[in-house]
Motif scaffolding. Structure first.
Motif: not given
Length: 204
Positions: A30-47, A77-83
């Motif tokens: 969020r603080q980076t303006g969703n710039i990192m979202e494409e990268v975090f899509l591969y990391l969100f499941p890990v925890p 809204f889109t980040t919520i779905f992806y997360a």
């Protein structure tokens, strides 16, 4: 009794820790303006994978709910779905590791879930966000036809009908989802092995 209490405390502590890591990724995104979202899509499941691989699916449901609630606080809204979809994918992957299921089938299942989520995000989120997918597909068809005509392949331009473009788009989104699921699977297993989780190798 004391041992059971210690185990319960460890479970709560570990769940809070992985939820905090998940929230931190959302906050950074969020603080980076969703710039990192494409990268975090591969990391969100890990925890979630780390938690459910240790404690199983039933114990992971409260953690999944906590991650979903936190995503409403820190995400668009889109980040919520992806997360949330990523956390669910992590729960499935971790639970199958916990129950020592066949890893090849686990890989196929994770890839299928990722492909389904990718398609769902494309069509469902587009309607919620007021995104006209048909207009974009029409513009894509026009662009491809123009490129064909400029290349002297005007006859081939007739192949790019609206139905063909839609099918091509559907196949490409499915393929991207499959690749995403494969990468999530590999990244999760790599990190779990670094944490010395007992994981069986998939069959060829």
């Amino acid at each position: 009794m004391e041992s059971g209490t210690n185990t319960y405390t460890q479970k709560i502590t570990y769940g809070a820790m992985v939820t905090a890591i998940f929230a931190l990724m959302l906050l950074i995104n969020r603080q980076t303006g969703n710039i990192m979202e494409e990268v975090f899509l591969y990391l969100f499941p890990v925890p979630m994978v780390a938690f459910s691989a240790r404690y199983g699916a039933r114990a992971s449901i409260p953690v999944l709910v906590s991650m979903a609630l936190i995503s409403f606080l820190f995400g668009a809204f889109t980040t919520i779905f992806y997360a949330v979809s990523s956390a669910f994918t992590g729960l499935v992957l971790g639970a199958r590791i916990y129950h020592k299921r066949d890893m090849t089938r686990t890989l196929i299942l994770v890839m299928a879930i990722s492909a389904a989520c990718n398609l769902l995000s494309t069509y469902v989120l587009a309607s919620f966000m007021g995104y006209d997918l048909n207009a974009d597909l029409t513009e894509m068809q026009t662009m491809m036809n123009t490129m064909m005509e400029q290349a002297g392949m005007g006859a081939a331009a007739s192949l790019f009908t609206p139905d063909y473009i839609r099918r091509l788009f559907l196949v490409s989104m499915t393929f991207m989802g499959l690749v995403q699921g494969f990468l999530v699977y590999q990244i999760s297993l790599l990190l779990l092995r670094r944490l010395r989780y007992p994981i069986e190798n998939p069959a060829p």
